[in-house]
Design a protein around this motif. Structure first.
Motif, PDB file in Angstrom:
ATOM      1  N   LEU A  53      29.921 -50.748  93.544  1.00  0.00           N
ATOM      2  CA  LEU A  53      30.763 -50.291  94.641  1.00  0.00           C
ATOM      3  C   LEU A  53      31.376 -48.925  94.327  1.00  0.00           C
ATOM      4  O   LEU A  53      31.390 -48.026  95.180  1.00  0.00           O
ATOM      5  CB  LEU A  53      31.863 -51.321  94.905  1.00  0.00           C
ATOM      6  CG  LEU A  53      32.737 -51.086  96.141  1.00  0.00           C
ATOM      7  CD1 LEU A  53      31.893 -51.146  97.404  1.00  0.00           C
ATOM      8  CD2 LEU A  53      33.862 -52.115  96.194  1.00  0.00           C
ATOM      9  N   VAL A  54      31.868 -48.755  93.114  1.00  0.00           N
ATOM     10  CA  VAL A  54      32.493 -47.486  92.726  1.00  0.00           C
ATOM     11  C   VAL A  54      31.465 -46.361  92.705  1.00  0.00           C
ATOM     12  O   VAL A  54      31.700 -45.268  93.252  1.00  0.00           O
ATOM     13  CB  VAL A  54      33.171 -47.624  91.339  1.00  0.00           C
ATOM     14  CG1 VAL A  54      33.611 -46.255  90.821  1.00  0.00           C
ATOM     15  CG2 VAL A  54      34.366 -48.565  91.423  1.00  0.00           C
ATOM     16  N   ILE A  55      30.306 -46.618  92.108  1.00  0.00           N
ATOM     17  CA  ILE A  55      29.288 -45.576  91.975  1.00  0.00           C
ATOM     18  C   ILE A  55      28.774 -45.119  93.334  1.00  0.00           C
ATOM     19  O   ILE A  55      28.679 -43.921  93.617  1.00  0.00           O
ATOM     20  CB  ILE A  55      28.126 -46.074  91.084  1.00  0.00           C
ATOM     21  CG1 ILE A  55      28.604 -46.239  89.638  1.00  0.00           C
ATOM     22  CG2 ILE A  55      26.940 -45.113  91.154  1.00  0.00           C
ATOM     23  CD1 ILE A  55      27.616 -46.915  88.728  1.00  0.00           C
ATOM     24  N   PHE A  56      28.434 -46.088  94.204  1.00  0.00           N
ATOM     25  CA  PHE A  56      27.921 -45.712  95.521  1.00  0.00           C
ATOM     26  C   PHE A  56      28.996 -45.069  96.387  1.00  0.00           C
ATOM     27  O   PHE A  56      28.699 -44.189  97.195  1.00  0.00           O
ATOM     28  CB  PHE A  56      27.326 -46.932  96.222  1.00  0.00           C
ATOM     29  CG  PHE A  56      25.903 -47.204  95.841  1.00  0.00           C
ATOM     30  CD1 PHE A  56      24.855 -46.688  96.590  1.00  0.00           C
ATOM     31  CD2 PHE A  56      25.602 -47.967  94.730  1.00  0.00           C
ATOM     32  CE1 PHE A  56      23.536 -46.927  96.240  1.00  0.00           C
ATOM     33  CE2 PHE A  56      24.287 -48.218  94.365  1.00  0.00           C
ATOM     34  CZ  PHE A  56      23.250 -47.687  95.118  1.00  0.00           C
ATOM     35  N   SER A  57      30.231 -45.481  96.204  1.00  0.00           N
ATOM     36  CA  SER A  57      31.318 -44.876  96.977  1.00  0.00           C
ATOM     37  C   SER A  57      31.513 -43.421  96.586  1.00  0.00           C
ATOM     38  O   SER A  57      31.718 -42.547  97.440  1.00  0.00           O
ATOM     39  CB  SER A  57      32.621 -45.650  96.749  1.00  0.00           C
ATOM     40  OG  SER A  57      32.493 -46.984  97.190  1.00  0.00           O
ATOM     41  N   ILE A  58      31.428 -43.147  95.294  1.00  0.00           N
ATOM     42  CA  ILE A  58      31.627 -41.779  94.818  1.00  0.00           C
ATOM     43  C   ILE A  58      30.418 -40.902  95.126  1.00  0.00           C
ATOM     44  O   ILE A  58      30.550 -39.749  95.569  1.00  0.00           O
ATOM     45  CB  ILE A  58      31.913 -41.780  93.305  1.00  0.00           C
ATOM     46  CG1 ILE A  58      33.248 -42.488  93.028  1.00  0.00           C
ATOM     47  CG2 ILE A  58      31.938 -40.358  92.755  1.00  0.00           C
ATOM     48  CD1 ILE A  58      33.544 -42.660  91.557  1.00  0.00           C
ATOM     49  N   ALA A  59      29.215 -41.454  94.885  1.00  0.00           N
ATOM     50  CA  ALA A  59      28.004 -40.639  95.004  1.00  0.00           C
ATOM     51  C   ALA A  59      27.556 -40.430  96.443  1.00  0.00           C
ATOM     52  O   ALA A  59      27.068 -39.352  96.793  1.00  0.00           O
ATOM     53  CB  ALA A  59      26.877 -41.292  94.208  1.00  0.00           C
TER      54      ALA A  59
END
Length: 270
Positions: A53-59
């Motif tokens: 969730l964090v990675i896709f939200s940031i990227a």
């Protein structure tokens, strides 16, 4: 005389034709298996889902904007929840059976007076329980961090329970079929993971080319993820009623195959 008394005693633990004691014992064993190593079976999936969730939200999130009228982070959250349920329900049933086969103690499950249906239900109970534990924990995290509630609680619960039953049944079939850990790993890597990732977890299927769009609708995992998204957010790519019918029908069919494997002893009896 001892054997006769033992048979009578076992009979008192039945309810009609059901061996309630045996079924409860098998289901309890399957639940205790994953609770005994909760950091691996429950905590690790939560961390993995959070990292996704964090990675896709940031990227991707800032550039992607809204999807189907909701923020991208909110859109992928239910998909991550259901994908985690899929992976854990499958792992619980498949690992239990294949480990028993490799260690040579599968006979301890086959010898007690359990019918094939009772064995299927007992194994599924563990898979569904593990999936439900993970689902509730992830949803609580999403509610706290993103403020996501439940738009349609019935559909969310139905898709999680029936979806976990479907994948748990696939795990039973895979565990019976596999005789070695590398065979189990191949099934996971080449069947379960691709079906889970290519099912609209990170995107709306409306954005797919025509051919892929049509193929996706033959993937039961798509209906599970889309159904949970509808239950959580109230948006979906397909009819939730149709999805529930597809998932239920597939779960019954795969469970029937697992029942047949237990009944015939396919790849279980030497």
């Amino acid at each position: 005389m001892h054997d006769t008394n033992h048979q009578i005693d076992m009979g008192t633990r039945r309810f009609g034709r059901w061996n309630t004691l045996g079924l409860y014992t098998l289901a309890s064993r399957e639940v205790q298996r994953f609770l005994a190593v909760w950091t691996q079976t429950l905590m690790a999936p939560l961390v993995t889902a959070g990292l996704f969730l964090v990675i896709f939200s940031i990227a991707i999130g800032p550039q992607r904007g809204d999807v189907m009228g909701v923020p991208y982070t909110h859109f992928i959250a239910p998909g991550l929840l259901m994908m985690t349920v899929i992976q854990n329900a499958f792992a619980n049933t498949s690992s239990s059976i294949v480990i028993s086969k490799v260690q040579g103690n599968i006979v301890d499950t086959l010898m007690p007076p359990l019918s094939p249906l009772e064995m299927v239900i007992g194994y599924l109970a563990g898979g569904v329980a593990r999936g439900a534990f993970v689902a509730v924990a992830i949803w609580l995290g999403l509610a706290l961090v993103l403020g996501i509630g439940l738009a349609h609680p019935f559909y969310a619960l139905a898709f999680i329970v029936i979806g976990a039953s479907l994948v748990g049944a696939i795990g039973i079939v895979a565990g019976i079929f596999a005789n070695k850990f590398d065979q189990m790993a191949a099934i996971t890597n080449f069947i379960i993971t691709p079906l889970a990732f290519l099912s609209g977890t990170f995107y709306s299927v409306e954005s797919l080319p025509k051919g892929l769009y049509e193929v996706t609708h033959f993937n039961p995992f798509f209906y599970m993820i889309d159904g949970v998204r509808y239950g959580v957010l109230g948006v979906s790519d397909s009819s939730p009623a149709l999805g529930l019918a597809v998932v239920t029908g597939t779960a019954v069919a795969i469970s029937a195959l697992a029942w047949w494997m237990f009944r015939t002893g396919y790849r279980l009896k030497a």
